[in-house]
Design a protein around this motif. Structure first.
Motif, short mmCIF file in Angstrom:
data_model
loop_
_atom_site.label_atom_id
_atom_site.label_comp_id
_atom_site.label_asym_id
_atom_site.label_seq_id
_atom_site.Cartn_x
_atom_site.Cartn_y
_atom_site.Cartn_z
N LEU A 328 3.29 1.74 -12.16
CA LEU A 328 2.32 0.44 -12.50
C LEU A 328 1.20 0.89 -11.37
CD1 LEU A 328 4.12 -2.39 -10.15
CD2 LEU A 328 3.00 -1.90 -12.32
N GLU A 329 -0.50 1.47 -12.94
CA GLU A 329 -1.24 2.06 -12.18
C GLU A 329 -2.54 1.90 -10.97
OE1 GLU A 329 -1.88 5.01 -13.90
OE2 GLU A 329 -0.35 4.83 -15.52
N LYS A 330 -2.72 0.71 -10.51
CA LYS A 330 -3.52 0.01 -9.82
C LYS A 330 -2.47 0.75 -8.32
CE LYS A 330 -6.23 -3.90 -8.16
NZ LYS A 330 -6.73 -4.75 -8.17
N ALA A 331 -1.50 -0.25 -8.44
CA ALA A 331 -0.26 0.02 -7.12
C ALA A 331 -0.40 1.99 -7.24
CB ALA A 331 1.00 -0.54 -7.43
N SER A 332 0.11 2.31 -8.08
CA SER A 332 0.36 3.78 -7.57
C SER A 332 -1.26 4.58 -7.13
CB SER A 332 1.15 4.31 -9.00
OG SER A 332 1.91 3.84 -9.10
N HIS A 333 -1.95 4.27 -7.88
CA HIS A 333 -2.85 4.48 -6.74
C HIS A 333 -2.99 4.49 -5.76
CE1 HIS A 333 -7.43 6.26 -7.25
NE2 HIS A 333 -8.00 4.63 -6.22
N GLN A 334 -3.30 3.08 -5.05
CA GLN A 334 -3.27 2.90 -3.56
C GLN A 334 -2.29 3.66 -2.95
OE1 GLN A 334 -2.67 -1.61 -4.16
NE2 GLN A 334 -4.08 -1.45 -2.81
N VAL A 335 -1.08 3.63 -3.38
CA VAL A 335 -0.24 5.01 -3.23
C VAL A 335 -0.70 6.51 -2.29
CG1 VAL A 335 2.31 6.12 -2.70
CG2 VAL A 335 1.99 3.59 -2.61
N TRP A 336 -1.05 7.01 -3.59
CA TRP A 336 -1.31 8.50 -4.10
C TRP A 336 -2.77 8.35 -2.89
CZ3 TRP A 336 2.75 10.15 -4.21
CH2 TRP A 336 3.68 10.26 -5.49
#
Length: 366
Positions: A328-336
């Protein structure tokens, strides 16, 4: 997949097929087992480690990766890629027959904050479809970049350096180190630690892994611990995403157990732990010495399970193949982004992920 990778189930249809044709799966998330040994040994004295350098296998990852990488952090935080491959060397087929070329069935990014008092762990599902970069092979050749390749194929085509490169490309987070562990070491280290305490909130029975546990408190020795982290059927939807929950709970229990070990009280046991750790661990050249591992153990000794946040990278089922997942691109971006900026991972980042839909049937401690 063209690379011959195994296809584990995720969606319901794939779960039903798996039940008709059960397959033994490779061990996941054993990498923290080696780290647990490092933590346990970190409280000891150097004399128990100084003769063990020859046990450790090291790889010069930095030389293989070159300069086109995310920038280094200079605030005291640290990122370590924890790997566990499906090589079954020395197990005589006990956990499934070997395959041609090992794959990275375990991948977790451990982020230690600048105070070295808190940590975040991000699990990357092995079947995530990613953009795999061009990688050097172990024979002087080059593996071409691949569009929508399964994540664990990176290890198969280019070893740990390619897996590090793939993680850095997808996350934008520089890996300072990597650690890898094997099958044999995992079971032995649990036995040498005297077992690990867990609580099961419901009975778990998986004929594939061999695990059979009633609801309640348990102290798992090596064999049962190995069965637990291999268990998939009977938990969640029967997929690897459910198994990750078991493994993350076990990891917290292992950290707690390692934290109770006092090597100074038993020098013989301290040496045995150190011997197992150094025989079990492969690492980048920056960690491939007893002094470096001892220093890492001391750094991590103060991080309790309560101060370790474990999440799975946000994913969704691949509508084109229910045996695969997509970030999930947006959510993964938040994690990283949280890891890059040395901040806690926002709870909301994983709420839409299919890996965050059920509660774990196991918790750390008895």
């Amino acid at each position: 997949m063209a690379d011959g990778s195994a296809v584990p189930p995720y969606g319901p249809a794939r779960v039903r097929r798996a039940r008709r044709k059960p397959r033994k799966k490779a061990l996941r998330y054993v990498a923290w087992g080696a780290l647990g040994l490092v933590i346990a040994g970190g409280g000891g004295t150097a004399y128990a480690w100084q003769h063990l350098n020859g046990n450790i296998q090291g790889t010069d990852v930095n030389a293989a990766l070159g300069k086109n990488r995310p920038g280094e952090q200079h605030n005291g935080s640290m990122n370590i890629l924890l790997l566990g491959s499906d090589s079954r060397a020395g197990t005589h087929g006990q956990y499934g027959r070997g395959v041609e070329g090992a794959r990275a069935d375990t991948a977790m990014v451990l982020h230690v904050d600048k105070t070295h008092k808190k940590a975040s762990v991000v699990s990357i599902p092995r079947d995530t479809m990613v953009e795999r970069p061009q990688c050097a092979t172990g024979h002087g050749g080059t593996a071409p970049a691949a569009h929508q390749a399964m994540f664990n194929s990176s290890y198969q085509v280019g070893g740990p350096a390619c897996t590090v490169k793939t993680v850095e490309k997808m996350s934008g987070v520089r890996m300072d180190h990597y650690l890898e562990v094997d099958f044999k070491g995992f079971q032995k280290l649990i036995d040498e630690l005297g077992g690990v305490d867990i609580t099961t909130h419901k009975a778990i029975n998986d004929p594939n892994s061999g695990l059979s546990l009633k609801a309640g408190q348990h102290t798992l020795k090596g064999k049962q611990a190995l069965e637990l982290v291999r268990t998939r059927h009977g938990v969640g939807d029967g997929s690897d995403l459910g198994r990750i929950q078991l493994q993350q709970a076990f990891i917290k229990a292992l950290i707690h157990r390692a934290d109770t070990v006092d090597p100074l009280s038993d020098p013989g046991k301290a040496y045995d732990l150190a011997d197992t750790a150094t025989k079990t661990v492969s690492a980048d050249s920056g960690l491939a010495s007893t002094d470096k591992l001892l220093g890492l153990g001391k750094d991590l000794k103060g991080i309790s399970p309560d101060h370790t946040n474990m999440v799975t990278m946000p994913v969704t089922y691949d509508t084109q193949d229910s045996g695969r997942v997509l970030p999930l691109e947006k959510a993964s971006h938040q994690v990283w982004s949280a890891l890059r900026h040395d901040r806690p991972i926002p709870e909301a980042a994983t709420h839409g992920s299919v890996a965050d839909r059920t509660d774990s049937p196991v918790s750390a401690g008895a």
